[in-house]
Design an enzyme around this catalytic site. Structure first.
Site, PDB file in Angstrom:
ATOM      1  N   ASP A  83       5.622   7.263  41.382  1.00 42.45           N
ATOM      2  CA  ASP A  83       6.272   8.565  41.248  1.00 42.45           C
ATOM      3  C   ASP A  83       7.588   8.458  40.480  1.00 42.45           C
ATOM      4  OD1 ASP A  83       7.381   7.094  43.302  1.00 42.45           O
ATOM      5  OD2 ASP A  83       7.063   8.605  44.846  1.00 42.45           O
ATOM      6  N   TYR A  84       8.391   7.442  40.798  1.00 41.12           N
ATOM      7  CA  TYR A  84       9.663   7.251  40.100  1.00 41.12           C
ATOM      8  C   TYR A  84       9.432   7.014  38.609  1.00 41.12           C
ATOM      9  CZ  TYR A  84      13.823   4.857  38.356  1.00 41.12           C
ATOM     10  OH  TYR A  84      14.906   4.487  37.597  1.00 41.12           O
TER      11      TYR A  84
END
Length: 405
Positions: free
Chosen positions: A243-244
């Site tokens: 996600d990052y």
């Protein structure tokens, strides 16, 4: 005057200035998160129902069954949105989640939903089990907009409309503030207070100033922009914190991230203080290897350590009583957190002020232990795998008998 004495004086002055600056920065962060949440969180703007409708593919990665899974899935069949499909991604044919999903699908035959399997057979591109599970559905989904939403998330009927309404020009990804549903037990209060205070404060402040800070438990993405920026979902399978990195790549390519009005309400059936600490340790280990400077500064963003540094700075500069300053600092911090928490709860707290105080105090005191635990061992356990992080955020699988977190 000797050089070491001069160095000591400069260090003391620098530390004192750091303490004052830190307090100003963190109080500003409190104000920013409070104002933003008051203006934008849990709001239903008048134009929401009039927003342009685009088809959305919902990708639900599932593995195993917990006591709340069926109730959580039911909320996705009750979404108030005219055009969407649900792709339930279940890696293994013998996973008990199949039965729960089929039961939910049978209750709602008019909803376009199907089970997609095979994430472990031929589609494995890296070590991230969530990405590998999603890849078969990613290849067959109908729509350009796709919503990755974890199994433990419970949604409101207007959640999807809210996400799509934020997908304006140049926006490639819409994410949501992580929060939790109301559940039984004191341990759920500790977790809820973490997500409703410290995590929301940092999450909103980072969004306002344009710093990449995103969790992927509920994320709406525009596929054409996403593929252009990342090379496709499979390219993220080398990372555990996919996600990052998806947010990082999107931002670096000039596209925008938007924040939803409704938080992502986590409602897993299995929870407790131990599982909360394990989860926070895992997240801290990820940050150590992805943004090490942030982890060095992170303990100073917590109430008690920040208060100690600030109260000592006030003693140094103004000869103020350290204990009095520290107690005032804790009181102000607590009141800010309580106000932010009430805002996320729409003003209706499901716990007493005494329970809030005790759970808040326990959460604050757990932080040093979590950071030390993460520093002592870089190996983590996630789902059924064990992984060792490398600098930059890439990961490798390790043997099953390794010491884990």
């Amino acid at each position: 005057m000797s050089w070491w004495w001069l160095s000591y004086l400069y260090f003391i002055e620098g530390l004192a200035a750091f303490g004052i600056g830190l307090e100003i920065a963190l109080i500003t962060m409190h104000f920013v998160s409070l104002i933003y949440s008051k203006m934008y969180m849990n709001k239903k703007p008048p134009e929401l129902m009039k927003a342009e409708v685009e088809g959305v593919s919902i990708l639900k990665p599932l593995k195993g069954v917990d006591p709340h899974l069926e109730d959580n899935l039911e909320t996705f069949f009750e979404i108030d949105y005219p055009q969407y499909e649900i792709l339930f991604c279940i890696q293994d044919e013998d996973d008990p989640a199949h039965e729960v999903v089929r039961r939910a699908m049978s209750k709602h035959p008019n909803i376009d939903a199907k089970i997609v399997t095979g994430g472990s057979n031929g589609k494995r591109q890296g070590v991230n089990p969530k990405i590998n599970n999603l890849l078969p559905a990613y290849d067959i989904m109908k729509y350009n907009l796709f919503w990755i939403c974890d199994s433990g998330i419970r949604v409101l009927p207007l959640t999807l409309r809210d996400l799509v309404s934020k997908m304006t020009d140049k926006v490639a990804l819409v994410h949501a503030v992580p929060y939790t549903s109301n559940r039984k037990g004191f341990s759920s209060m500790v977790e809820k207070i973490y997500f409703g205070t410290q995590h929301t404060r940092v999450y909103i402040a980072a969004h306002v100033i344009g710093v990449v800070c995103m969790t992927g438990m509920s994320t709406l993405i525009r596929r054409d922009y996403f593929d252009k920026c990342t090379g496709g979902l499979g390219k993220l399978s080398q990372y555990i914190a996919e996600d990052y990195f998806m947010a990082k790549y999107i931002s670096e390519n000039g596209y925008k991230l938007a924040l939803a009005s409704y938080p992502a309400c986590q409602n897993p059936g299995n929870y407790g203080i131990r599982s909360f600490v394990d989860r926070m340790t895992r997240w801290t280990i990820l940050r150590i290897f992805m943004v090490p400077l942030a982890v060095i500064l992170e303990p100073f963003s917590e109430c008690f350590l920040c208060g100690l540094v600030f109260s000592w700075s006030c003693l140094h500069y103004f000869s103020w009583n350290m204990l009095v300053v520290f107690l005032y600092h804790v009181l102000v911090w607590f009141l800010f957190d309580h106000l932010l928490f009430r805002q996320l709860e729409n003003g209706h707290l499901q716990m007493s002020k005494c329970d809030f105080l005790i759970a808040w105090f326990i959460r604050e005191t757990l932080t040093p232990y979590i950071v030390l635990r993460a520093l002592m061992n870089p190996t983590i356990k996630w789902r059924d795998g064990r992984y060792r992080l490398k600098c930059g955020g890439t990961v490798e699988e390790v043997e099953q008998d390794s010491h884990i977190v």
